[in-house]
Design an enzyme around this catalytic site. Structure first.
Site, mmCIF file in Angstrom:
data_model
loop_
_atom_site.group_PDB
_atom_site.id
_atom_site.type_symbol
_atom_site.label_atom_id
_atom_site.label_comp_id
_atom_site.label_asym_id
_atom_site.label_seq_id
_atom_site.Cartn_x
_atom_site.Cartn_y
_atom_site.Cartn_z
ATOM 1 N N THR A 1 0.842 -1.187 0.000
ATOM 2 C CA THR A 1 0.000 0.000 0.000
ATOM 3 C C THR A 1 0.883 1.244 0.000
ATOM 4 O O THR A 1 1.946 1.254 0.613
ATOM 5 C CB THR A 1 -0.915 0.003 1.235
ATOM 6 O OG1 THR A 1 -1.828 -1.086 1.137
ATOM 7 C CG2 THR A 1 -1.700 1.301 1.352
ATOM 8 N N GLY A 2 0.423 2.289 -0.683
ATOM 9 C CA GLY A 2 1.162 3.543 -0.724
ATOM 10 C C GLY A 2 1.427 3.975 -2.148
ATOM 11 O O GLY A 2 1.139 3.249 -3.105
ATOM 12 N N SER A 3 2.010 5.154 -2.307
ATOM 13 C CA SER A 3 2.203 5.720 -3.644
ATOM 14 C C SER A 3 3.174 4.904 -4.486
ATOM 15 O O SER A 3 2.946 4.701 -5.685
ATOM 16 C CB SER A 3 2.684 7.165 -3.525
ATOM 17 O OG SER A 3 3.903 7.237 -2.791
ATOM 18 N N THR A 4 4.261 4.423 -3.880
ATOM 19 C CA THR A 4 5.221 3.620 -4.648
ATOM 20 C C THR A 4 4.626 2.253 -4.976
ATOM 21 O O THR A 4 4.785 1.752 -6.094
ATOM 22 C CB THR A 4 6.532 3.455 -3.866
ATOM 23 O OG1 THR A 4 6.985 4.731 -3.419
ATOM 24 C CG2 THR A 4 7.611 2.842 -4.745
ATOM 25 N N ASP B 1 6.444 -4.144 -1.614
ATOM 26 C CA ASP B 1 5.821 -3.037 -0.902
ATOM 27 C C ASP B 1 6.789 -1.859 -0.842
ATOM 28 O O ASP B 1 7.991 -2.023 -1.055
ATOM 29 C CB ASP B 1 5.440 -3.473 0.518
ATOM 30 C CG ASP B 1 4.318 -2.648 1.118
ATOM 31 O OD1 ASP B 1 3.973 -1.595 0.549
ATOM 32 O OD2 ASP B 1 3.796 -3.061 2.181
ATOM 33 N N ASP C 1 8.641 3.889 4.213
ATOM 34 C CA ASP C 1 8.806 5.302 4.555
ATOM 35 C C ASP C 1 10.261 5.626 4.874
ATOM 36 O O ASP C 1 10.719 6.738 4.640
ATOM 37 C CB ASP C 1 7.907 5.658 5.742
ATOM 38 C CG ASP C 1 6.435 5.471 5.410
ATOM 39 O OD1 ASP C 1 5.977 6.070 4.421
ATOM 40 O OD2 ASP C 1 5.750 4.714 6.120
ATOM 41 N N GLY D 1 3.962 2.364 7.364
ATOM 42 C CA GLY D 1 2.683 2.693 7.965
ATOM 43 C C GLY D 1 2.239 4.108 7.716
ATOM 44 O O GLY D 1 1.197 4.527 8.236
ATOM 45 N N GLU E 1 0.130 -4.940 6.237
ATOM 46 C CA GLU E 1 1.405 -5.045 5.534
ATOM 47 C C GLU E 1 2.361 -5.990 6.253
ATOM 48 O O GLU E 1 3.045 -6.784 5.613
ATOM 49 C CB GLU E 1 2.037 -3.650 5.393
ATOM 50 C CG GLU E 1 1.315 -2.760 4.393
ATOM 51 C CD GLU E 1 1.815 -1.332 4.409
ATOM 52 O OE1 GLU E 1 1.624 -0.628 3.399
ATOM 53 O OE2 GLU E 1 2.395 -0.905 5.431
ATOM 54 N N LYS F 1 14.510 7.733 0.655
ATOM 55 C CA LYS F 1 13.999 6.982 1.800
ATOM 56 C C LYS F 1 15.114 6.327 2.621
ATOM 57 O O LYS F 1 14.854 5.809 3.709
ATOM 58 C CB LYS F 1 13.020 5.894 1.323
ATOM 59 C CG LYS F 1 11.814 6.438 0.564
ATOM 60 C CD LYS F 1 10.945 7.306 1.444
ATOM 61 C CE LYS F 1 9.779 7.919 0.687
ATOM 62 N NZ LYS F 1 8.872 6.919 0.125
#
Length: 253
Positions: A24-27, A80, A83, A94, A102, A120
């Protein structure tokens, strides 16, 4: 572009017949789109296990078969985002609010590949606020206990804030809340992860320690770097950006 480059390279690890955890997330969203492209253009047959309702909706829209983790039971690979990550491939995850799903999906996989842009990478974890998922009942007591516990640990800051969604507390897919710990620097990620999960009311924390096997780092100029934690191998490559002329044209799909 850096996120897309990392995602595009990472989906090369996916083979036909695999059961794949979808982050989950933009990447991770770029990864799902790249997988969908392979499904449509190459006839790649895979089963995806999404880590959030948002990822599930995107995967279905991309033509990827979606099942639950209970149906898949065990996964070949999870891809995945993150951050933050350090040299030992420990992570903070998260920021998108899906850390519980996740972590469950990642630990139910033979391998976890993390995709990230170069920004990152950190020397020490902690600049990004550490998410901690807690149940709604007595969450203020849980926050006080977390703050008290942090006094004895090697962290730079101890501010604990309830994550908000507008004027309401943010709610996870499991109906829980998230406390964001503004620590500045985490001296011992493994110790902190264990201590947090001993606090009553804490469901899970966003420290992923000894879970990630490989990181794929993308750069805006098309370069990509891959690091394997087990072998210590580092590989470099480059994506032909001429192929990505229209890559951002379908973001609204």
């Amino acid at each position: 572009m850096a996120k897309y480059v990392a995602a595009r390279k990472a989906v090369e690890f996916v083979e036909g017949g695999m059961r794949v955890g979808l982050g989950t997330g933009s990447t991770a969203a770029w990864m799902v789109r790249c997988l969908g492209q392979r499904v449509r253009e190459e006839g790649l047959r895979i089963t995806g296990v999404p880590t959030s309702s948002r990822t599930a909706a995107l995967a279905r829209a991309e033509g990827i078969e979606v099942v639950t983790l209970d149906e898949a039971r065990w996964l070949d690979l999870t891809i995945d985002g993150t951050d933050e990550f350090d040299a030992e491939l420990n992570l903070i995850k998260g920021g998108g609010g899906a850390l519980l799903h996740e972590k469950i999906v990642a630990t139910a996989s033979d391998r976890m590949v993390v995709i990230a842009d170069a920004g990152k990478e950190v020397t020490r974890l902690g600049a990004f606020p550490l998410p901690v998922e807690v149940i709604g009942f007595g969450w203020q007591t849980t926050r006080a206990l977390v703050e008290e516990m942090l006094v004895a640990l090697d962290v730079l800051g101890r501010e604990v804030a309830l994550r908000m969604d507008g004027d309401r507390p943010y709610t996870t897919d499991e109906g829980n809340r998230i406390l964001d710990l503004h620590l500045g620097r985490i001296g011992n990620a493994r110790q902190l992860a264990l201590a947090l999960n001993q606090v009553p009311g804490v469901v899970e924390n966003g420290l992923f320690v000894d879970i990630c096997d490989r990181v794929v780092i993308g750069y805006g100029d098309g370069r990509v770097e891959m690091r394997d934690i087990a072998s210590g191998a580092v590989e470099h490559g480059r994506l032909d950006l001429a192929e990505t002329t229209n890559v951002f044209s379908d973001l609204g799909r």
